[in-house]
Design a protein around this motif. Structure first.
Motif, PDB file in Angstrom:
ATOM      1  N   LEU A  73     -53.688   1.194  -2.576  1.00  8.20           N
ATOM      2  CA  LEU A  73     -52.355   0.682  -2.258  1.00  8.20           C
ATOM      3  C   LEU A  73     -51.532   0.482  -3.523  1.00  8.20           C
ATOM      4  O   LEU A  73     -50.338   0.814  -3.571  1.00  8.20           O
ATOM      5  N   GLY A  74     -52.193  -0.072  -4.547  1.00 11.35           N
ATOM      6  CA  GLY A  74     -51.479  -0.293  -5.806  1.00 11.35           C
ATOM      7  C   GLY A  74     -51.066   1.000  -6.469  1.00 11.35           C
ATOM      8  O   GLY A  74     -49.951   1.125  -6.989  1.00 11.35           O
TER       9      GLY A  74
ATOM     10  N   ARG B 207     -43.620   2.015  -8.591  1.00 11.74           N
ATOM     11  CA  ARG B 207     -42.320   1.345  -8.540  1.00 11.74           C
ATOM     12  C   ARG B 207     -42.184   0.320  -9.659  1.00 11.74           C
ATOM     13  O   ARG B 207     -41.125   0.204 -10.297  1.00 11.74           O
TER      14      ARG B 207
ATOM     15  N   SER C 257     -49.811   7.684 -11.840  1.00 11.35           N
ATOM     16  CA  SER C 257     -48.366   7.678 -12.052  1.00 11.35           C
ATOM     17  C   SER C 257     -48.028   8.575 -13.231  1.00 11.35           C
ATOM     18  O   SER C 257     -48.897   8.984 -14.000  1.00 11.35           O
TER      19      SER C 257
ATOM     20  N   LYS D  70     -50.549   3.900  -5.030  1.00  9.59           N
ATOM     21  CA  LYS D  70     -49.608   4.698  -4.251  1.00  9.59           C
ATOM     22  C   LYS D  70     -48.249   4.031  -4.086  1.00  9.59           C
ATOM     23  O   LYS D  70     -47.206   4.703  -4.102  1.00  9.59           O
ATOM     24  N   TYR D  71     -48.240   2.713  -3.922  1.00  6.53           N
ATOM     25  CA  TYR D  71     -46.987   2.043  -3.577  1.00  6.53           C
ATOM     26  C   TYR D  71     -46.491   1.081  -4.657  1.00  6.53           C
ATOM     27  O   TYR D  71     -45.307   1.108  -5.007  1.00  6.53           O
ATOM     28  N   LEU D  72     -47.368   0.238  -5.164  1.00  3.62           N
ATOM     29  CA  LEU D  72     -46.908  -0.843  -6.043  1.00  3.62           C
ATOM     30  C   LEU D  72     -46.664  -0.388  -7.473  1.00  3.62           C
ATOM     31  O   LEU D  72     -45.567  -0.559  -8.022  1.00  3.62           O
TER      32      LEU D  72
ATOM     33  N   HIS E 223     -38.754  11.081 -13.527  1.00  2.00           N
ATOM     34  CA  HIS E 223     -39.002  10.934 -12.092  1.00  2.00           C
ATOM     35  C   HIS E 223     -38.273  12.017 -11.298  1.00  2.00           C
ATOM     36  O   HIS E 223     -38.845  12.650 -10.395  1.00  2.00           O
TER      37      HIS E 223
END
Length: 670
Positions: free
Chosen positions: A197-198, A205, A255, A200-202, A454
């Motif tokens: 979760l971290g 960002r 990332s 992929k999402y947190l 990005h």
């Protein structure tokens, strides 16, 4: 105690510098120097360190950072390209070594758990030493270098489950071992779910927000904070802090900011890792080596011989040449640095005794010390072995020399070569990339603008987020193999550092730098820039050329003046072309000197100058005619006007405009 720690650190650092300088002179890796430093400064030799427990705490932090770096450099995407070599070759190498050591240890009377643990320790090799030696010999991209790299990646990954199994093997678990193992797996799955979760999402960002600040301090604090936070989380869950550090690195590795993160953490890793190796050296009792030299030497040779025999057996399944298989076996014959981490865990858990631990340290350190010598003689030894009948038969019938495409399929090799590296993706960088794309020139981009990276990644551009002054970032874009490096950043001090970093890694590349001011060129050239384009100079050249053209100065005289301004070196002439000069309209006291093109079927085509009556009809004077790129040397009343001529006329602006309008061909009647 704080005073003791400070003095201990000072002693370790100063002694390390002296020992490593000596080891560099005799071409031995720095890791061995750190081990020797610890042996000399430790309680079993000179006893210079008075607070070894505090030093061990720093060493534990070094282990965490080692695992964090492995997680950062571990990419699921990159792993997928060499997954066959990693998981087949690596699993076979580790599995065969563990099985052989287990059988030998059981034959010598060791309990099953201890015998398996000895297999853990002996199966691992030194990533730090082997990769450093391969880099020094420029063999990382060779076939055997890629085989070695794949096996080392698997070994670094297998350390994590090995460390988790230590409590289970030691019998310290209360209750059912299967229940405990199930609870441990459930905890791991929970932590892994948070990691996914971290990642992929947190984290993407969060890092995008942090990177937008352009603050290195905030970025570094975020990276270190993530490492410590996840390590604390795994410790609270009853798992290893080193595992947490690895998972933290894994979160960031997915990332686009992972390479910059590695560059920021590497200096800290090197410092704290040095304390780890020094602490291992301090734990080694030199008297053990002095009391049992023959036994330790025989065991060392036995361990190295076992790995030299078993590693090629594993690598042979990768369908690579026999020569590469043999070289891989010689390179991976030592015991690795993570075996020290496991051995400490096994000692605390009671899997091995203090005497066995000292024996293991002696064997491990000797294998590391002998590795540079083995790799130095590996090439000639393997060349002689290849002349023997059996290797020749195997080479011809079992594993023929693969083609380049076969190697790419087998090892997932994807190597940039002879490419263009563009550092800075502003206007200059974008224009250069556009041209490289049209000309099919391979390229890769480095930029520090998070939003730009990005966006361009979404568009499929080969772009990397990172600071090009960091060697790790440059190595990732294969700067050693680049033909041209263009530095187009608006940071004079940064450009200097980038040029120096590029030159250290690639002395032969063409390094072109865009600078703002002329005075910056000298230092850039001193650091190794091939060519420096100063915006100040180029802007002045363009303005000068166009001003002089307005005063009708011939182009060749403009070029001579530009050459003089450049100090006799016409690196780049003015961009003003002959056609542009011909199209100049120069105003002179209410009149203008202008050029008027003669199109096809114009009213004057085919007429002589006398017939055209240009002065009488249009009120302008014809000064010259340009035809086929050349000025007509002699003009007379009988000179005929041709289509596509350029007329140089002088007169009032409205008269010139009338002439140009009437020269347009008359429309044909339907």
């Amino acid at each position: 105690m704080h005073g003791y720690l400070l003095s201990d650190l000072m002693i370790i650092l100063l002694l390390s510098v002296g020992v490593i300088l000596l080891f560099n002179r005799i071409k031995l890796p720095s890791i061995i120097g750190y081990l020797v430093t610890g042996m000399v400064a430790g309680p079993y030799a000179l006893g210079l360190v008075q607070a070894p427990v505090k030093v061990n705490h720093l060493a534990e932090l070094g282990v965490m950072l080692l695992m964090f770096i492995i997680g950062l450099e571990f990419s699921l995407h990159s792993l997928s390209r060499i997954k066959r070599a990693v998981f087949l070759g690596g699993a076979l190498q580790v599995g065969l070594t563990m099985a052989a050591v287990y059988v030998l240890a059981r034959g010598m009377g060791s309990p099953p758990a201890t015998a398996l643990f000895w297999g853990f320790l002996i199966a691992l090799s030194s990533t730090a030493i082997v990769l450093k030696l391969l880099q020094d010999q420029s063999q990382v991209e060779s076939v055997h270098g890629q085989v070695i790299l794949a096996i080392l990646i698997f070994q670094d990954l297998i350390v994590v489950p090995m460390m988790l199994l230590v409590p289970l093997l030691s019998g310290q678990i209360i209750g059912s071992p299967w229940l405990t193992l199930g609870i441990m797996l459930a905890k791991m799955l929970g932590v892994l779910a948070l990691v996914v979760l971290g990642a992929k999402y947190l984290m993407p960002r969060l890092l995008l927000v942090i990177a937008r600040t352009r603050s290195q301090e905030v970025f570094l604090l975020t990276i270190i904070g993530t490492c410590l936070g996840v390590a604390w989380l795994t410790a609270e869950a009853g798992l290893s802090m080193a595992l947490g550090a690895f998972l933290a690195g894994l979160i960031i590795s997915e990332s686009e900011y992972s390479y910059e993160a590695v560059s920021n953490v590497l200096p800290f890793r090197e410092v704290f890792a040095s304390f780890f190796f020094v602490s291992i050296g301090m734990l080694f009792d030199v008297h053990v080596l002095l009391e049992h030299p023959v036994q330790i030497l025989l065991l060392t040779l036995g361990v190295m011989s076992l790995k030299i025999l078993l590693t090629p057996a594993a690598a042979a399944f990768l369908r690579v040449p026999v020569r590469a298989v043999l070289l891989a076996g010689l390179a991976l014959c030592q015991v690795g640095e993570f075996s020290f981490v496991l051995s400490l865990a096994g000692l605390k858990a009671g899997l091995i005794s203090q005497d066995s631990y000292q024996l293991f340290l002696a064997i491990s350190i000797l294998t590391m010390c002998l590795t540079p010598v083995v790799m130095l003689v590996a090439e000639p030894v393997v060349s002689r072995m290849m002349r023997l009948p059996l290797p020749q038969v195997l080479e011809q019938h079992l594993h023929p020399e693969p083609t380049r495409s076969e190697l790419t399929t087998s090892l997932g090799e994807h190597v940039l070569n002879d490419h263009l590296v563009v550092i800075g993706y502003g206007l200059n960088g974008r224009n250069l990339v556009r041209a490289a794309k049209q000309m099919h020139i391979p390229y890769i981009i480095i930029d520090t603008d998070a939003d730009t990276v990005h966006r361009q990644l979404k568009r499929g551009e080969p772009i990397l987020y990172g600071d090009a002054t960091h060697p790790h970032v440059l190595e990732h874009v294969r700067i050693q193999r680049a033909r041209v490096v263009v530095i187009a950043i608006s940071d004079p001090a940064g450009s200097l550092r980038v040029v120096a970093a590029v030159r250290r890694l690639n002395p032969n590349a063409c390094v072109m730098v865009r600078s703002l001011y002329l005075h910056e060129r000298k230092e850039l050239y001193q650091l190794g820039a091939t060519e420096v384009i100063a915006e100040e100079m180029e802007t002045s050249i363009e303005i000068l050329a166009r001003v002089l053209a307005r005063y009708l100065v011939p182009l060749h005289e403009i070029d001579v003046l530009i050459r003089q301004l450049r100090g006799g070196n016409l690196v780049r002439s003015r961009s003003l072309t002959d056609a542009e000069w011909s199209g100049m309209h120069v105003g002179l006291a209410g009149h203008e000197l202008a050029t008027v093109p003669v199109p096809d079927h114009a009213t004057l085509v085919g007429k002589t100058l006398s017939e055209s009556e240009m002065r009488q009809q249009y009120g302008v004077n014809l000064l010259a005619i340009r035809r086929n790129g050349h000025m007509l040397a002699d003009m007379c009343p009988d000179t005929v006007i041709h289509s596509h001529d350029t007329l140089y006329v002088f007169g009032k602006p409205d008269r010139v405009e009338r002439l140009a309008h009437e020269l347009q061909p008359e429309p044909e009647l339907a």
